[in-house]
Design a protein around this motif. Structure first.
Motif, PDB file in Angstrom:
ATOM      1  N   ASP A   1       0.812  -1.223   0.000  1.00 37.21           N
ATOM      2  CA  ASP A   1       0.000   0.000   0.000  1.00 37.21           C
ATOM      3  C   ASP A   1       0.841   1.267   0.000  1.00 37.21           C
ATOM      4  N   GLY A   2       1.917   1.278   0.776  1.00 37.30           N
ATOM      5  CA  GLY A   2       2.678   2.518   0.927  1.00 37.30           C
ATOM      6  C   GLY A   2       4.164   2.270   1.031  1.00 37.30           C
ATOM      7  N   SER A   3       4.919   3.361   0.949  1.00 34.13           N
ATOM      8  CA  SER A   3       6.366   3.287   1.040  1.00 34.13           C
ATOM      9  C   SER A   3       6.899   4.689   1.280  1.00 34.13           C
ATOM     10  N   THR A   4       8.133   4.761   1.769  1.00 39.42           N
ATOM     11  CA  THR A   4       8.835   6.044   1.874  1.00 39.42           C
ATOM     12  C   THR A   4      10.102   5.924   1.041  1.00 39.42           C
ATOM     13  N   PRO A   5       9.984   6.061  -0.270  1.00 39.42           N
ATOM     14  CA  PRO A   5      11.128   5.810  -1.156  1.00 39.42           C
ATOM     15  C   PRO A   5      12.240   6.832  -0.975  1.00 39.42           C
ATOM     16  N   ILE A   6      13.430   6.454  -1.397  1.00 40.09           N
ATOM     17  CA  ILE A   6      14.588   7.346  -1.372  1.00 40.09           C
ATOM     18  C   ILE A   6      14.617   8.125  -2.676  1.00 40.09           C
ATOM     19  N   VAL A   7      14.817   9.433  -2.570  1.00 31.06           N
ATOM     20  CA  VAL A   7      14.836  10.292  -3.750  1.00 31.06           C
ATOM     21  C   VAL A   7      15.956   9.841  -4.688  1.00 31.06           C
ATOM     22  N   ASN A   8      15.653   9.812  -5.972  1.00 32.95           N
ATOM     23  CA  ASN A   8      16.612   9.401  -6.990  1.00 32.95           C
ATOM     24  C   ASN A   8      17.595  10.542  -7.259  1.00 32.95           C
ATOM     25  N   HIS A   9      18.703  10.528  -6.555  1.00 32.16           N
ATOM     26  CA  HIS A   9      19.710  11.593  -6.676  1.00 32.16           C
ATOM     27  C   HIS A   9      20.149  11.745  -8.138  1.00 32.16           C
ATOM     28  N   PRO A  10      20.273  12.981  -8.644  1.00 38.43           N
ATOM     29  CA  PRO A  10      20.206  14.281  -7.978  1.00 38.43           C
ATOM     30  C   PRO A  10      18.848  14.976  -8.110  1.00 38.43           C
ATOM     31  N   GLU A  11      17.788  14.220  -8.330  1.00 36.47           N
ATOM     32  CA  GLU A  11      16.473  14.828  -8.449  1.00 36.47           C
ATOM     33  C   GLU A  11      16.007  15.361  -7.095  1.00 36.47           C
ATOM     34  N   ALA A  12      14.829  15.999  -7.092  1.00 33.09           N
ATOM     35  CA  ALA A  12      14.346  16.627  -5.866  1.00 33.09           C
ATOM     36  C   ALA A  12      13.097  15.965  -5.313  1.00 33.09           C
ATOM     37  N   ALA A  13      12.468  15.065  -6.063  1.00 30.68           N
ATOM     38  CA  ALA A  13      11.216  14.483  -5.551  1.00 30.68           C
ATOM     39  C   ALA A  13      10.889  13.198  -6.287  1.00 30.68           C
TER      40      ALA A  13
END
Length: 500
Positions: free
Chosen positions: A427-439
Motif C-alpha cells: 500500500d505505501g512506502s517512503t522511497p529514497i529520492v533518486n539523486h540528484p532529483e528533488a522528488a
C-alpha cells in the motif's frame, strides 16, 4: 602480410571507467567483420554489445566472462590484411596477454588508422598514446601478489603470475615513484600494511586505483580462507603448520578488508556464508541510494485517494478502438500537470554553486524492477507526450530494461521519478529520492476499501499516494499542494482536463 591489431575496451560514456565481461560473442580463430559485436559487457548503467572496428581473424582474447576490465585495457587482437586466415594461434591464450603477443610478427604492434571508427563514445581506431612500461626488478617476490595469483587459479588465467579474475598484478615489486594520486588509496594501503610497489595499477599509465588495492586485499583474504580450511585437524591430531602460516600472513595483509564474525576471531569466515559483490547495476544503485541519503534532507507526505473514477475513465478510453492506455501513463500525465503548477519539485540542487536549478522540461523516470536489479529508465520530454505516446514509451523502455538493453542515455538525465510500487502488492512506502532529483511520487496498490462517497459508506477503489521530496527546494506547503493536486486528479480526472 597480415598485421595484428589490438582492440581495447572503449570509453562507454557517462563517466564509466570499467565494465564486466558478460559473454564473449567470438572465439579465437573466428573471422569477424568490421563493426561486428564481439563481446557483451555490463557497466554500472546497462548491458552493451561492443563492436570491433577491425575485420579479420581473432588471434587472442583478454579476460574471462565475469572479469572486470578498465577502459583502455586490451579486449582482443585481430589479424587483418592479406594472409590473415593463416594467422591463427595454436591455442586460446585466455587472459595471458604475454602469450598473446609472443607470436606476433615484426611490426604487429604498430597501429594504423584504418577501421570504421564506430566504437561507442570517445574511442576511435587511430593510434593511442603509448602507455608507460613499468620496470620490474628480479629477485623479489610479493606475498600479496602471490595470494592474488592463487586466488585466480581455476580460471583461464591460471598459472599466469599476478593475474586473477581479469585484473593484472605485478609479480614483483617495482622501483621508482609509485603511481598513486589519491590520498585515500595511500591510506587504505597503509592501514592494511600493503606495499603499493607490489601492485600494477589498472588506471591510465599504470595509475593505482582504489579498486586495485581492494582487489589485492580481497584476493589475499580469499587465499587465507582456503588455507584455514585446509589447516583442519589430521587423523593423527596434527595441524598443517604451513597452512596456518599462510593463514596468518593473509589475515595480516588483508587487515580491515574482511570483517570476521563475532566469536571466530582469527579464523576464516564460515564456509556457509555468502558474499555478493556490489558491482554492475546493483553496485550503481547502492552508491546512488547511499549518496541520496547522505546529501538530501528528504521528507515524505502521503494521502489516500479514491481512484474509482480514474479506473472508470481508463476503462472507457480502452473500450474505444485504438491502442490501449496504461495506468502508469495516466499517472504520468497527472505528474507532468502537477509539476507545471509546482515547478519547485522539478529541480535539482547545485551544491557547488549553492543554487536550486529548476528545469523547463520534464524527463520522467520510472522505477523498473529487473533480474539485474532496480533501474530507472527515463522518458524524455514527458510533458510533451499524450497518454498514448507515454504508454508506448513506457512499454518500450520496460522491455529494454528487462532485456538489459537500456543505453546509458536512457538511464540518466531524469528530473522527477514516478514509482509504482503497488505492483508488488503493497500500500505505501517512503522511497529514497533518486539523486540528484528533488522528488519522487510513490503509488501503492489500488484495492477495494470502505470509503465515504457522497455522504454514504461505499466500497471504492482506494490508493495511497506518497511524495518524498528534498526539503531544500521547497517547504511542506508546496509539497502538500502538489500531492493534493495529484490526489484530486486521481479522484476526479476532469480536474486534469481543466488544466490542460
Amino acid at each position: 602480410m597480415a598485421q595484428v591489431l589490438e582492440f581495447k575496451l572503449p570509453d562507454l560514456g557517462e563517466g564509466l571507467t570499467e565494465a564486466e565481461i558478460v559473454r564473449w560473442l567470438v572465439q579465437v580463430g573466428d573471422v569477424v567483420a568490421v563493426d561486428q559485436p564481439v563481446v557483451e559487457v555490463e557497466t554500472a548503467k546497462a548491458m552493451v554489445e561492443v563492436p570491433c572496428p577491425y575485420g579479420g581473424v581473432v588471434t587472442a582474447r583478454f579476460g574471462e566472462e565475469g572479469a572486470e576490465l578498465p577502459v583502455g585495457a586490451p579486449l582482443l587482437t585481430v589479424a587483418v590484411g592479406e594472409g590473415a586466415e593463416g594467422h591463427r594461434p595454436a591455442a586460446d591464450p585466455g587472459t595471458d596477454g604475454g602469450a598473446a603477443r609472443a607470436g606476433e610478427q615484426p611490426g604487429a604492434r604498430e597501429r594504423r588508422s584504418e577501421g570504421s571508427g564506430n566504437v561507442l563514445v570517445g574511442y576511435g581506431t587511430s593510434e593511442a598514446p603509448a602507455r608507460r612500461r613499468r620496470v620490474r626488478p628480479q629477485g623479489r617476490a610479493s606475498g600479496v601478489t602471490a595470494g592474488a595469483g592463487t586466488a585466480g587459479a581455476g580460471s583461464s588465467g591460471a598459472g599466469v603470475p599476478g593475474r586473477a579474475n581479469g585484473r593484472v598484478r605485478a609479480a614483483e615489486p617495482v622501483d621508482g615513484p609509485v603511481p598513486v594520486i589519491s590520498p585515500l588509496v595511500r591510506r587504505l594501503a597503509r592501514e592494511n600494511d600493503l606495499d603499493l610497489r607490489e601492485l600494477t595499477g589498472s588506471g591510465p599509465d599504470g595509475l593505482i586505483l582504489r579498486a586495485d588495492v581492494e582487489y589485492a586485499l580481497r584476493a589475499a583474504a580469499a587465499q587465507g580462507g582456503r588455507a584455514a580450511r585446509e589447516a583442519g585437524p589430521h587423523p593423527d591430531g596434527t595441524v598443517r603448520e604451513q597452512a596456518l602460516a599462510a593463514t596468518a600472513g593473509a589475515t595480516a595483509t588483508a587487515g580491515a578488508a574482511v570483517t570476521e564474525p563475532a566469536g571466530v576471531a582469527g579464523s576464516a569466515v564460515p564456509p556457509g556464508d555468502v558474499r555478493i559483490p556490489l558491482k554492475g547495476v546493483r553496485g550503481a544503485v547502492a552508491d546512488k541510494l547511499a549518496r541520496s541519503r547522505r546529501e538530501i534532507p528528504d521528507a515524505t507526505c502521503w494521502v489516500d485517494a479514491d481512484a474509482t473514477e480514474l479506473m472508470r475513465a481508463r476503462a472507457a478510453m480502452n473500450a474505444a478502438s485504438g491502442p490501449k492506455i496504461s495506468l502508469v501513463a495516466l499517472l504520468a500525465r497527472i505528474c507532468t500537470a502537477a509539476l507545471a503548477r509546482f515547478p519547485e519539485l522539478n529541480s535539482t540542487v547545485d551544491t557547488q554553486a549553492r543554487e536550486i536549478v529548476r528545469f523547463d522540461h520534464v524527463h520522467l523516470g520510472f522505477a523498473a524492477q529487473t533480474d539485474r536489479g532496480l533501474v530507472v529508465p527515463v522518458v524524455r520530454d514527458a510533458h510533451a507526450r499524450d497518454a498514448e505516446a507515454l504508454t508506448s514509451e513506457f512499454a518500450r523502455l520496460t522491455e529494454a530494461a528487462r532485456a538489459g538493453r537500456l543505453t546509458p542515455g536512457e538511464l540518466t538525465g531524469g528530473t522527477f521519478t514516478l514509482n509504482n510500487y503497488g505492483v508488488f502488492g503493497v500500500d505505501g512506502s517512503t522511497p529514497i529520492v533518486n539523486h540528484p532529483e528533488a522528488a519522487m511520487l510513490g503509488v501503492g496498490r489500488i484495492v477495494p476499501k470502505p470509503w465515504v462517497h457522497e455522504g454514504e459508506l461505499a466500497v471504492r477503489q482506494v490508493v495511497q499516494l506518497s511524495l518524498t521530496f528534498d526539503h531544500r527546494v521547497c517547504d511542506g506547503g508546496t509539497a502538500g499542494g502538489f500531492l493534493r493536486y495529484v490526489a484530486d486528479c486521481v479522484e476526479q480526472p476532469a480536474v486534469l482536463l481543466r488544466t490542460l
